[in-house]
Design a protein around this motif. Structure first.
Motif, PDB file in Angstrom:
ATOM      1  N   ASP A 267       0.849  -1.187   0.000  1.00  0.00           N
ATOM      2  CA  ASP A 267       0.000   0.000   0.000  1.00  0.00           C
ATOM      3  C   ASP A 267       0.888   1.242   0.000  1.00  0.00           C
ATOM      4  OD1 ASP A 267      -2.077   1.759   0.129  1.00  0.00           O
ATOM      5  OD2 ASP A 267      -2.953   0.974   1.959  1.00  0.00           O
ATOM      6  N   ILE A 268       0.931   1.923   1.120  1.00  0.00           N
ATOM      7  CA  ILE A 268       1.798   3.085   1.278  1.00  0.00           C
ATOM      8  C   ILE A 268       2.367   3.062   2.688  1.00  0.00           C
ATOM      9  CG2 ILE A 268      -0.200   4.524   1.871  1.00  0.00           C
ATOM     10  CD1 ILE A 268       1.335   6.945   0.834  1.00  0.00           C
ATOM     11  N   VAL A 269       3.660   3.302   2.806  1.00  0.00           N
ATOM     12  CA  VAL A 269       4.327   3.298   4.106  1.00  0.00           C
ATOM     13  C   VAL A 269       5.133   4.578   4.227  1.00  0.00           C
ATOM     14  CG1 VAL A 269       5.981   2.133   5.610  1.00  0.00           C
ATOM     15  CG2 VAL A 269       4.464   0.782   4.154  1.00  0.00           C
ATOM     16  N   GLN A 270       4.963   5.248   5.340  1.00  0.00           N
ATOM     17  CA  GLN A 270       5.696   6.482   5.564  1.00  0.00           C
ATOM     18  C   GLN A 270       7.117   6.163   6.031  1.00  0.00           C
ATOM     19  OE1 GLN A 270       3.547   9.372   7.746  1.00  0.00           O
ATOM     20  NE2 GLN A 270       5.128  10.932   7.597  1.00  0.00           N
ATOM     21  N   VAL A 271       8.080   6.772   5.378  1.00  0.00           N
ATOM     22  CA  VAL A 271       9.492   6.561   5.709  1.00  0.00           C
ATOM     23  C   VAL A 271      10.174   7.922   5.879  1.00  0.00           C
ATOM     24  CG1 VAL A 271       9.722   4.285   4.682  1.00  0.00           C
ATOM     25  CG2 VAL A 271      10.008   6.305   3.242  1.00  0.00           C
ATOM     26  N   GLU A 272       9.482   8.822   6.521  1.00  0.00           N
ATOM     27  CA  GLU A 272      10.003  10.178   6.703  1.00  0.00           C
ATOM     28  C   GLU A 272      11.260  10.173   7.552  1.00  0.00           C
ATOM     29  OE1 GLU A 272       8.798  13.922   9.404  1.00  0.00           O
ATOM     30  OE2 GLU A 272       7.209  13.181   8.099  1.00  0.00           O
ATOM     31  N   GLY A 273      12.238  10.959   7.146  1.00  0.00           N
ATOM     32  CA  GLY A 273      13.433  11.157   7.952  1.00  0.00           C
ATOM     33  C   GLY A 273      14.706  10.869   7.200  1.00  0.00           C
ATOM     34  N   SER A 274      15.580  11.872   7.092  1.00  0.00           N
ATOM     35  CA  SER A 274      16.932  11.672   6.574  1.00  0.00           C
ATOM     36  C   SER A 274      17.843  12.709   7.211  1.00  0.00           C
ATOM     37  CB  SER A 274      16.969  11.770   5.045  1.00  0.00           C
ATOM     38  OG  SER A 274      16.451  13.004   4.595  1.00  0.00           O
ATOM     39  N   TRP A 275      19.066  12.264   7.557  1.00  0.00           N
ATOM     40  CA  TRP A 275      19.993  13.111   8.279  1.00  0.00           C
ATOM     41  C   TRP A 275      21.423  12.818   7.815  1.00  0.00           C
ATOM     42  CZ3 TRP A 275      16.509   9.709  10.432  1.00  0.00           C
ATOM     43  CH2 TRP A 275      15.388  10.255  11.075  1.00  0.00           C
ATOM     44  N   LEU A 276      22.333  13.704   8.164  1.00  0.00           N
ATOM     45  CA  LEU A 276      23.746  13.522   7.834  1.00  0.00           C
ATOM     46  C   LEU A 276      24.595  13.637   9.087  1.00  0.00           C
ATOM     47  CD1 LEU A 276      24.167  15.608   4.554  1.00  0.00           C
ATOM     48  CD2 LEU A 276      24.404  13.133   4.785  1.00  0.00           C
ATOM     49  N   THR A 277      25.583  12.758   9.192  1.00  0.00           N
ATOM     50  CA  THR A 277      26.647  12.912  10.176  1.00  0.00           C
ATOM     51  C   THR A 277      27.946  13.110   9.396  1.00  0.00           C
ATOM     52  OG1 THR A 277      27.348  10.592  10.334  1.00  0.00           O
ATOM     53  CG2 THR A 277      25.411  11.244  11.617  1.00  0.00           C
ATOM     54  N   ASP A 278      29.072  13.148  10.092  1.00  0.00           N
ATOM     55  CA  ASP A 278      30.334  13.301   9.387  1.00  0.00           C
ATOM     56  C   ASP A 278      30.696  12.057   8.580  1.00  0.00           C
ATOM     57  OD1 ASP A 278      30.639  11.787  11.670  1.00  0.00           O
ATOM     58  OD2 ASP A 278      32.642  12.549  12.145  1.00  0.00           O
ATOM     59  N   LYS A 279      30.076  10.905   8.897  1.00  0.00           N
ATOM     60  CA  LYS A 279      30.421   9.662   8.210  1.00  0.00           C
ATOM     61  C   LYS A 279      29.246   8.979   7.524  1.00  0.00           C
ATOM     62  CE  LYS A 279      34.191   8.648  11.435  1.00  0.00           C
ATOM     63  NZ  LYS A 279      34.728   7.693  12.443  1.00  0.00           N
ATOM     64  N   ALA A 280      28.034   9.273   7.954  1.00  0.00           N
ATOM     65  CA  ALA A 280      26.887   8.495   7.488  1.00  0.00           C
ATOM     66  C   ALA A 280      25.785   9.371   6.913  1.00  0.00           C
ATOM     67  CB  ALA A 280      26.324   7.648   8.629  1.00  0.00           C
ATOM     68  N   TYR A 281      25.102   8.820   5.923  1.00  0.00           N
ATOM     69  CA  TYR A 281      23.811   9.329   5.480  1.00  0.00           C
ATOM     70  C   TYR A 281      22.773   8.385   6.084  1.00  0.00           C
ATOM     71  CZ  TYR A 281      19.670  10.031   2.596  1.00  0.00           C
ATOM     72  OH  TYR A 281      18.378  10.264   2.182  1.00  0.00           O
ATOM     73  N   VAL A 282      21.825   8.925   6.810  1.00  0.00           N
ATOM     74  CA  VAL A 282      20.872   8.109   7.564  1.00  0.00           C
ATOM     75  C   VAL A 282      19.479   8.325   6.986  1.00  0.00           C
ATOM     76  CG1 VAL A 282      19.941   7.563   9.832  1.00  0.00           C
ATOM     77  CG2 VAL A 282      22.304   8.361   9.622  1.00  0.00           C
ATOM     78  N   LYS A 283      18.784   7.214   6.717  1.00  0.00           N
ATOM     79  CA  LYS A 283      17.461   7.282   6.099  1.00  0.00           C
ATOM     80  C   LYS A 283      16.523   6.256   6.721  1.00  0.00           C
ATOM     81  CE  LYS A 283      14.116   8.069   3.262  1.00  0.00           C
ATOM     82  NZ  LYS A 283      13.158   9.047   3.789  1.00  0.00           N
ATOM     83  N   THR A 284      15.296   6.675   6.975  1.00  0.00           N
ATOM     84  CA  THR A 284      14.263   5.777   7.477  1.00  0.00           C
ATOM     85  C   THR A 284      13.828   4.817   6.377  1.00  0.00           C
ATOM     86  OG1 THR A 284      13.440   7.407   9.060  1.00  0.00           O
ATOM     87  CG2 THR A 284      11.929   5.668   8.423  1.00  0.00           C
ATOM     88  N   GLY A 285      13.667   3.547   6.742  1.00  0.00           N
ATOM     89  CA  GLY A 285      13.130   2.535   5.845  1.00  0.00           C
ATOM     90  C   GLY A 285      11.810   2.018   6.376  1.00  0.00           C
ATOM     91  N   ILE A 286      11.278   0.959   5.763  1.00  0.00           N
ATOM     92  CA  ILE A 286       9.963   0.467   6.176  1.00  0.00           C
ATOM     93  C   ILE A 286      10.025  -0.326   7.477  1.00  0.00           C
ATOM     94  CG2 ILE A 286       9.048   0.440   3.836  1.00  0.00           C
ATOM     95  CD1 ILE A 286       9.522  -2.564   3.773  1.00  0.00           C
ATOM     96  N   ASP A 287      11.213  -0.802   7.848  1.00  0.00           N
ATOM     97  CA  ASP A 287      11.332  -1.606   9.070  1.00  0.00           C
ATOM     98  C   ASP A 287      12.199  -0.954  10.138  1.00  0.00           C
ATOM     99  OD1 ASP A 287       9.779  -3.773   8.116  1.00  0.00           O
ATOM    100  OD2 ASP A 287      11.485  -4.432   6.912  1.00  0.00           O
ATOM    101  N   GLY A 288      12.733   0.216   9.866  1.00  0.00           N
ATOM    102  CA  GLY A 288      13.607   0.860  10.838  1.00  0.00           C
ATOM    103  C   GLY A 288      14.392   1.977  10.201  1.00  0.00           C
ATOM    104  N   ILE A 289      15.524   2.295  10.795  1.00  0.00           N
ATOM    105  CA  ILE A 289      16.380   3.387  10.339  1.00  0.00           C
ATOM    106  C   ILE A 289      17.736   2.801   9.963  1.00  0.00           C
ATOM    107  CG2 ILE A 289      17.448   5.571  11.001  1.00  0.00           C
ATOM    108  CD1 ILE A 289      15.152   5.981  12.950  1.00  0.00           C
ATOM    109  N   ASN A 290      18.250   3.230   8.808  1.00  0.00           N
ATOM    110  CA  ASN A 290      19.480   2.665   8.278  1.00  0.00           C
ATOM    111  C   ASN A 290      20.533   3.746   8.065  1.00  0.00           C
ATOM    112  OD1 ASN A 290      18.313  -0.043   7.890  1.00  0.00           O
ATOM    113  ND2 ASN A 290      17.102   0.962   6.297  1.00  0.00           N
TER     114      ASN A 290
END
Length: 636
Positions: free
Chosen positions: A236-259
């Motif tokens: 259907d549709i799943v909300q995956v809002e959220g993305s951030w940056l650190t000095d080493k990582a790009y972080v993004k919400t997925g359908i089962d958690g945050i990666n």
């Protein structure tokens, strides 16, 4: 900048979870997405005289008898704000056009506040992002008279042929299994030049340095695709809002958690599972890379199809850990957990709010700091805004006759430091910035385009007094705020004691292309300043965030070009190119799948990330089409 409401109203207030699929965007208005919409009748008295036309046109004559409006409310507490006193709002004087087609700066008249203001918050490598309640923008280059949506005019037929041909081409390309690689072509020089821009030949270097910010011009501004994250398959549709940056990582919400992904290669560094779907996140990040999130208590089941958004948590983006999560009960008593709508971060305080209550917690361990007071008057904290300071929109009254108050808060105790009562006719208020304190609202539903903005209010956070009210004609300016949420404004930036806004797209000198500008308003006087940053023919500029005293902006290119990231000097409006994305057909088509009105766009240190805030089931028309959750670009 049309944006349909995100959620249908509850009999007393919009609920967190609408009926039907969770967080499903509403149906488009009559006439289809992008069709111009007339403003509703009535409104807040007579309209405030608009500022001078940014395109050089003379403003319409002001009404002979401006409406009376309440003055600033005195500082108050948690309860119902005191009734307004008669008076009127300070509104900027009508400016006169100068030789550039922009208004000539005028000295404020009697009663206009003077003196320097506070600088805006320094730009984090994050920007506001929201749930995709807007449809995909039309292919760029198509004339859009009257705003970002809409079609028509003498250019419509020919351009639509180009758009249709481009759309067919991308389906054929993707259907043939073209894979975007990090070694794809670099693309060519954009034919549209920008005033004061550099790096047009893909060259950066020492002579292209920036003033007033931390970003540097890469040695080679031509980018390549660094990595892609395929969109997961959902029913259907799943909300995956959220993305951030650190000095080493790009972080993004997925359908089962945050990666967490390696910023350069896209290799997965870590994954944090969540018990339920993500509801919403804070765009703010602490100095040690922590941020706040809201998520559902469990995954959907037959017995509980729509679990509540009652879990507040903090993610350590550097370590890849969920540090803590908890729910709270309402301050009015009872055992039922509070359902939250919004969450933010300011200093070491996490604040979450919604129609059923709110609470604040210590960032480090989740210890409860305070809850807003509620009483028989029905007042509650609608939502909070963070960053350098903490502010709240507090709602009293009834659904049909709401009264909103904006308060600056002590983050540790929740005590109001100042209060400003919004004018009657404001159903929702949106906090654009907490330092300086800037609020956007659609007074009397006069904007008429779903943007949530008819006026901006520049407030003195120390006293709660109104500095100036800035009319923002929705047909001229392209800022946008979520229809209900407090801290989800986009396409704008605040810094240098100025509000930077893009104009709506309009005809350029090219036969088949639109353009726009970024302009600035003084937050002490409300004056539309004389400078501007021109996007150039067939390009559209959108501010993403501040970088010191400069603005980082995304430049949408026409259908046959890759986009750009530019730095705009906040004083001179000189543009410096930081990144030029490839012109290769498959790559630019993937770039244009991300609607600037809803996508999460982050730029930092020569790297640019475009991500979707929600994933949908595959299209029945092209079920095998490759769709990406994230596309990352890098220079060098």
């Amino acid at each position: 900048m049309t944006q349909p409401p995100q959620q249908p109203p509850h009999p007393d207030e919009p609920s967190n979870t609408p009926p039907g699929a969770p967080n499903t965007p509403p149906a488009p208005p009559a006439g289809g997405f992008g069709a111009p919409q007339d403003p509703p009748p009535g409104g807040f008295g007579q309209p405030t005289p608009p500022p001078a036309d940014p395109f050089g046109k003379q403003p319409p004559a002001a009404p002979q008898q401006p409406p009376a409006a309440p003055q600033d409310a005195p500082a108050g507490g948690y309860g119902t704000p005191p009734p307004p006193a008669p008076g009127s709002y300070p509104t900027p004087p009508a400016p006169q056009p100068n030789g550039y087609g922009y208004p000539q700066a005028q000295q404020p008249g009697y009663g206009y506040p003077q003196g320097p203001g506070q600088h805006g918050r320094p730009g984090m490598p994050q920007q506001a992002y929201g749930y995709p309640t807007q449809p995909m923008q039309p292919q760029y280059g198509a004339p859009q008279p009257g705003g970002r949506g809409g079609t028509g005019g003498k250019k419509f037929s020919t351009q639509m042929q180009i758009i249709v041909a481009a759309a067919v081409a991308v389906v054929l390309i993707i259907g043939a299994g073209v894979i975007y690689s990090a070694t794809s072509g670099d693309g060519g020089k954009d034919e549209a030049s920008s005033s004061g821009s550099t790096g047009g030949e893909g060259k950066g270097g020492e002579d292209s340095g920036l003033a007033g910010g931390s970003e540097k011009v890469p040695a080679n501004t031509k980018s390549k695709v660094a990595f892609q994250v395929p969109q997961p398959v959902v029913k259907d549709i799943v909300q995956v809002e959220g993305s951030w940056l650190t000095d080493k990582a790009y972080v993004k919400t997925g359908i089962d958690g945050i990666n967490g992904y390696d910023r350069d290669k896209g290799t997965k560094l870590w994954s944090v599972p969540l018990p339920g779907e993500m509801c919403t996140t804070s765009r703010h990040v602490s100095k040690d890379y922590k941020t706040a999130i809201l998520f559902r208590e469990t995954k959907p089941t037959k017995e509980k199809k729509y679990p509540a958004c009652d879990q507040v948590g903090v993610i350590d983006l550097a370590a890849g850990k969920l540090l803590w999560s908890k729910s709270v009960t309402s301050a009015t008593g009872g055992d039922r957990p509070v359902t939250f709508d919004e969450v933010t971060l300011s200093g070491t305080t996490v604040a979450a709010g919604g129609t059923s209550g709110g609470a604040a917690f210590k960032l480090a361990d989740g210890a409860e700091l305070w809850k807003p007071k509620t009483g028989a008057d029905g007042c509650y904290d609608r939502g909070y805004a963070g960053g350098e300071a903490l502010a709240v929109v507090r709602k009293c009254g009834t659904y049909d006759s709401p009264q909103l108050t904006v308060q600056a808060l002590n983050p540790t105790t929740g005590a109001p430091l100042s209060s400003y009562q919004m004018p009657a006719g404001v159903e929702y208020a949106h906090i654009v910035s907490t330092k300086p304190l800037v609020v956007a609202a659609d007074v009397g539903d006069t904007a008429g385009d779903g943007s949530g903005i008819s006026d901006f209010f520049s407030l003195d956070a120390a006293t709660g007094k109104l500095k100036v009210r800035i009319p923002a004609d929705a047909e001229k300016y392209a800022g946008d705020c979520d229809s209900t949420e407090v801290e989800k404004c986009q396409n704008m930036a605040v810094g240098n004691n100025r509000l930077y806004l893009p104009t709506e797209r309009h005809d350029g000198t090219s036969e088949y292309g639109d353009t726009n500008e970024v302009v600035a308003f003084d937050l002490d006087t409300g004056k539309l300043l004389g400078g501007r940053a021109d996007a150039g023919d067939r390009n559209i500029l959108t501010p993403l965030r501040m970088d010191g005293t400069s603005i980082i902006a995304y430049k949408e290119a026409p259908y046959d070009k890759g986009g750009q990231v530019v730095s705009i000097d906040g004083e001179t409006f000189k543009q410096t190119t930081l990144m030029e994305n490839p012109d290769d057909e498959a790559i630019r088509k993937a770039e244009k799948r991300f609607s600037v009105g809803s996508a999460e766009l982050l730029y930092s240190d020569g790297q640019f990330y475009m991500a979707a805030p929600a994933v949908h089931k595959p299209s029945s028309y092209s079920p095998d089409e490759k769709v990406y959750l994230v596309v990352a670009y890098g220079t060098g």
